[in-house]
Design an enzyme around this catalytic site. Structure first.
Site, PDB file in Angstrom:
ATOM      1  N   PRO A 222      75.112 104.818 150.965  1.00 50.82           N
ATOM      2  CA  PRO A 222      76.570 104.645 151.014  1.00 50.82           C
ATOM      3  C   PRO A 222      77.066 103.801 149.836  1.00 50.82           C
ATOM      4  O   PRO A 222      76.263 103.106 149.200  1.00 50.82           O
ATOM      5  CB  PRO A 222      76.810 103.907 152.336  1.00 50.82           C
ATOM      6  CG  PRO A 222      75.512 103.825 153.030  1.00 50.82           C
ATOM      7  CD  PRO A 222      74.433 104.139 152.064  1.00 50.82           C
ATOM      8  N   GLY A 226      74.065  98.967 146.446  1.00 51.19           N
ATOM      9  CA  GLY A 226      73.173  98.443 145.419  1.00 51.19           C
ATOM     10  C   GLY A 226      72.373  99.489 144.668  1.00 51.19           C
ATOM     11  O   GLY A 226      71.329  99.168 144.103  1.00 51.19           O
ATOM     12  N   THR A 228      73.301 101.165 141.865  1.00 56.88           N
ATOM     13  CA  THR A 228      73.398 100.838 140.439  1.00 56.88           C
ATOM     14  C   THR A 228      72.605  99.567 140.147  1.00 56.88           C
ATOM     15  O   THR A 228      71.876  99.486 139.148  1.00 56.88           O
ATOM     16  CB  THR A 228      74.875 100.631 140.056  1.00 56.88           C
ATOM     17  OG1 THR A 228      75.630 101.702 140.598  1.00 56.88           O
ATOM     18  CG2 THR A 228      75.069 100.563 138.572  1.00 56.88           C
ATOM     19  N   GLU A 445      94.525  90.897 174.320  1.00 59.39           N
ATOM     20  CA  GLU A 445      93.276  90.370 173.737  1.00 59.39           C
ATOM     21  C   GLU A 445      92.439  89.655 174.797  1.00 59.39           C
ATOM     22  O   GLU A 445      91.207  89.735 174.781  1.00 59.39           O
ATOM     23  CB  GLU A 445      93.570  89.436 172.554  1.00 59.39           C
ATOM     24  CG  GLU A 445      94.233  90.098 171.352  1.00 59.39           C
ATOM     25  CD  GLU A 445      93.478  91.318 170.836  1.00 59.39           C
ATOM     26  OE1 GLU A 445      92.235  91.353 170.916  1.00 59.39           O
ATOM     27  OE2 GLU A 445      94.149  92.260 170.362  1.00 59.39           O
TER      28      GLU A 445
HETATM   29  P1  ATP Z   1      78.552 103.192 144.396  1.00 61.18           P
HETATM   30  O1  ATP Z   1      77.900 104.242 145.209  1.00 61.18           O
HETATM   31  O2  ATP Z   1      79.963 102.934 144.841  1.00 61.18           O
HETATM   32  O3  ATP Z   1      78.398 103.362 142.921  1.00 61.18           O
HETATM   33  P2  ATP Z   1      76.384 101.327 144.456  1.00 61.18           P
HETATM   34  O4  ATP Z   1      75.520 101.632 145.600  1.00 61.18           O
HETATM   35  O5  ATP Z   1      75.937 101.769 143.115  1.00 61.18           O
HETATM   36  O6  ATP Z   1      77.859 101.792 144.770  1.00 61.18           O
HETATM   37  P3  ATP Z   1      76.411  98.743 143.299  1.00 61.18           P
HETATM   38  O7  ATP Z   1      77.403  99.076 142.229  1.00 61.18           O
HETATM   39  O8  ATP Z   1      75.009  98.640 142.894  1.00 61.18           O
HETATM   40  O9  ATP Z   1      76.592  99.756 144.483  1.00 61.18           O
HETATM   41  O10 ATP Z   1      76.831  97.406 144.034  1.00 61.18           O
HETATM   42  C1  ATP Z   1      78.029  96.723 143.783  1.00 61.18           C
HETATM   43  C2  ATP Z   1      77.796  95.237 143.839  1.00 61.18           C
HETATM   44  O11 ATP Z   1      77.467  94.832 145.161  1.00 61.18           O
HETATM   45  C3  ATP Z   1      76.639  94.800 142.988  1.00 61.18           C
HETATM   46  O12 ATP Z   1      77.041  94.502 141.690  1.00 61.18           O
HETATM   47  C4  ATP Z   1      76.130  93.575 143.708  1.00 61.18           C
HETATM   48  O13 ATP Z   1      76.835  92.434 143.294  1.00 61.18           O
HETATM   49  C5  ATP Z   1      76.475  93.838 145.161  1.00 61.18           C
HETATM   50  N1  ATP Z   1      75.305  94.345 145.880  1.00 61.18           N
HETATM   51  C6  ATP Z   1      75.188  95.548 146.457  1.00 61.18           C
HETATM   52  N2  ATP Z   1      73.999  95.681 147.053  1.00 61.18           N
HETATM   53  C7  ATP Z   1      73.329  94.539 146.830  1.00 61.18           C
HETATM   54  C8  ATP Z   1      72.034  94.079 147.179  1.00 61.18           C
HETATM   55  N3  ATP Z   1      71.199  94.833 147.868  1.00 61.18           N
HETATM   56  N4  ATP Z   1      71.668  92.845 146.776  1.00 61.18           N
HETATM   57  C9  ATP Z   1      72.516  92.072 146.080  1.00 61.18           C
HETATM   58  N5  ATP Z   1      73.748  92.453 145.719  1.00 61.18           N
HETATM   59  C10 ATP Z   1      74.166  93.662 146.082  1.00 61.18           C
END
Ligand code: ATP
Length: 642
Positions: A222, A226, A228, A445
């Site tokens: 989703p 994380g 990227t 509530e």
């Molecule tokens: P999209 O599908 O929207 O491109 P994505 O899965 O690639 O999203 P990222 O861009 O990697 O998501 O995550 C956005 C930010 O959320 C990261 O820069 C980081 O700061 C934080 N983040 C997400 N997942 C993690 C994780 N597992 N650990 C630490 N930080 C996280």
């Protein structure tokens, strides 16, 4: 009277000027005649006659009547010689203009003029000038089209038309290194990519034994979980350059641009090997090519996809390039992409679980000063279904609000407030709420809170509040002890009862019922439908899936694979479940009316109650904490003292 012009008087002693003799009439006539002749000559010589190019002008040239010509932008000006003047009618002009276009200019004309001994001025130079003048608007138009249209098309690409088909990737060097320490809560995913890092670091190890290392990695999960970040961390751990580009960057309005960008990207990556290519939103180009009748019109996307596949097939054993793609929708990807040799290794990057959320919160809290009461395990419990990106935002929001309140560090209340803000919207403390609306919200509530606290199958209560937030008038929050991956029938029934508790309280304590139960009814209905149609929890429906296949429905539209009779039966089953939940919740509330009233009254007094407060009230105790009124007075005193 004094003389107005004393200087006009001749000075004394000067001899008088001699008198001018008067002219006779004949001399006056002679002068007049001379002036007339001069005038006629001037008029004749300055008059200009317009003659046609052909046959007049060419004819005069042929006959030797022309003395000189001058080529100008849109005309030839010229002068007749004596023979020309003599041959032409009396009083004709000495000069002439010939209107012509540069197209009439040719070498033959010049030859003819030269052989007739005509003096030629401003030939070629004046001929080309008009041509240039005519070309100027076209040149300006071309320049404008280039600057405004083509440069905009490239939008941010950096200039030259030649670069149009070049890749628009971003190259991240080794300086902004992200490592596995920055990625938390997705341990399995980290383990799965370990061999990729090893391959980039030490390819010889793999060559020795043979075997094909997967070159394509597909990260599925989703948004904001994380993907990227993980791809960057792989590059950081292996210490290699990171080329990143989004799928949508390939798709342009010109067919073939995407494919040429792919080729350019892979070429540059191979030159920088070992390295990682990261293709975000691969679904933008890698969607399944649908059946004949729904496809078509996607040539550009298909060409781009084919170019990626061809490039991946063309890797040499020496090319240390790993292609990582990310998507939220693996179910809609073209099977050609996931074939062995391409993106044959897929890694799940799911929403973090309870432990993962606590770890992610800790990773992002490294940059923030924390108070002693901060409990990340507890915060992780109240943030179910939060993505890594949302958890990062919670920490950031809390830090901002602590700074705004001039605190030295972030406290637990800041984090909880930030959580509520991210999930439900900003608290509207200043929103003027009508007293009767406030009472209705308090009882609604209190109904949720009572059922939530008393049902052992429901998640424990976290807090209940009647402070409006986002579009909601108030809210009751649960504090799940664990993340749920399976839903039992009893848990589902408890959920439904908690949701109906609000409306039941309105019915029992207020004169009227409200639209405040809209979301509750919506959520309860969808859970009840899932129970019947997907989870086989209906009494008469049996263990049959009635909700279809989402991946197939994406292309062909939702298909009802059951009869009208079954549809009616489903509706009856859903109704039976919600009626049962409503009945049970009503019984519970009716048996505990006094407790509900105590919670509602306390909510009106304190606005927010935590689980401990509600427990005290349920067990018949009273609350000993400052009311909203007390807090307001305290605040006023503080402001006056300052
Ligand atoms: P999209 O599908 O929207 O491109 P994505 O899965 O690639 O999203 P990222 O861009 O990697 O998501 O995550 C956005 C930010 O959320 C990261 O820069 C980081 O700061 C934080 N983040 C997400 N997942 C993690 C994780 N597992 N650990 C630490 N930080 C996280």
């Amino acid at each position: 009277m004094s003389n107005p012009n004393p200087s006009s008087r001749p000075p004394k002693g000067m001899p008088k000027p001699p008198l001018v003799p008067s002219r006779n009439p004949l001399s006056w006539m002679a002068i007049g005649l001379i002036l007339l002749l001069m005038f006629l000559t001037v008029v004749r010589t300055s008059r200009v006659e317009e003659i046609s190019f052909s046959p007049e002008f060419l004819d005069y040239v042929e006959k030797g009547y022309v003395k000189s010509v001058r080529f100008q932008s849109e005309k030839i000006t010229g002068e007749f010689n004596e023979a020309g003047l003599a041959a032409r009618p009396d009083g004709s002009a000495k000069h002439f203009d010939v209107i012509y276009t540069p197209a009439m200019y040719n070498e033959k004309l010049i030859e003819r003029l030269e052989s007739a001994k005509v003096e030629i001025r401003g030939k070629a130079q004046d001929i080309w000038l008009p041509i240039l003048w005519q070309l100027l608007p076209i040149a300006v138009l071309v320049a404008l089209i280039y600057f405004f249209f083509l440069r905009n098309l490239r939008s941010g690409g950096g200039g030259m038309l030649m670069n149009f088909g070049r890749s628009r990737h971003k190259l991240r060097g080794k300086e902004q290194k992200i490592t596995f320490d920055d990625v938390a809560g997705i341990e399995e995913a980290k383990e799965e990519v370990a061999e990729t890092i090893e391959f980039l670091k030490n390819p010889k190890k793999f060559k020795k034994i043979g075997g094909r290392i997967p070159r394509g990695l597909l990260l599925i999960g989703p948004p904001g979980c994380g993907k990227t970040l993980l791809a960057k961390a792989i590059a950081g751990e292996a210490d290699v350059p990171f080329f990143s580009i989004a799928g949508s960057d390939f798709v342009e309005m010109f067919v073939g641009v995407g494919a040429s960008r792919v080729r350019d990207l892979f070429k540059q990556a191979k030159e920088n090997s070992p390295c990682i290519i990261f293709l975000d939103e691969i679904d933008a180009i890698g969607k399944k090519r649908g059946p004949g009748f729904v496809s078509g019109g996607h040539d550009e996307r298909e060409q781009t996809l084919n170019a990626i596949l061809v490039e991946m097939d063309g890797f040499d054993t020496d090319d240390q390039v790993i292609v990582i793609a990310a998507t939220n929708r693996a179910d809609i990807l073209d099977p050609a992409l996931t074939r062995p040799g391409r993106f044959d290794r897929s890694v799940n990057v799911p929403l973090p679980d309870l432990k993962g959320r606590a770890q992610i919160l800790k990773v992002h809290a490294r940059k923030v000063k924390l108070g002693p009461d901060v409990d990340f395990e507890r915060l992780a419990r109240v943030t179910p279904m939060f993505s890594g990106a949302e958890l990062e935002a919670v920490i950031n929001e809390a830090a901002i609000s602590a700074s705004m309140a001039n605190k030295d560090f972030v406290e637990m209340t800041d984090l909880e407030e930030a959580r509520d803000k991210i999930r439900w919207g900003r608290a509207k403390k200043s929103r003027a709420v009508d007293e009767s609306d406030k009472r209705l919200t308090a009882f609604h509530e209190a109904g949720h809170a009572l059922v939530q606290s008393m049902l052992k199958d429901a998640d424990p209560l976290h807090k209940v509040s009647i402070i409006p937030r986002g579009s909601m008038g108030g809210a009751t929050f649960a504090l799940p002890e664990k993340d749920r991956h399976v839903y039992t029938r009893r848990y589902c029934m408890a959920l439904l009862q908690v949701w109906y508790g609000g409306r039941i309280a309105e019915e029992l304590f207020c004169d009227d019922i409200s639209s405040g139960a809209q979301m509750d009814i919506q959520q309860a209905t969808s859970v009840a439908r899932e129970m019947v149609m997907t989870w086989g929890m209906g009494e008469q429906m049996g263990l049959v899936n009635y909700s279809g296949d989402p991946a197939r429905d994406y292309y062909l539209g939702p298909a009802n694979e059951y009869s009208q009779k079954t549809a009616e039966l489903i509706d009856q089953e859903v109704k039976k479940i919600v009626d049962q939940a409503y009945h049970d919740a009503r019984m519970l509330i009716e048996a505990n009316k006094d407790k509900l009233e105590a919670i509602a009254k306390s909510l009106l007094k304190y606005e927010t109650l935590d689980a401990e407060d509600v427990k005290t009230l349920i067990t018949g105790g009273t609350l000993d904490k400052p009311t909203v009124g007390d807090l307001l007075v305290q605040e006023q005193k503080k402001t006056q003292a300052n």
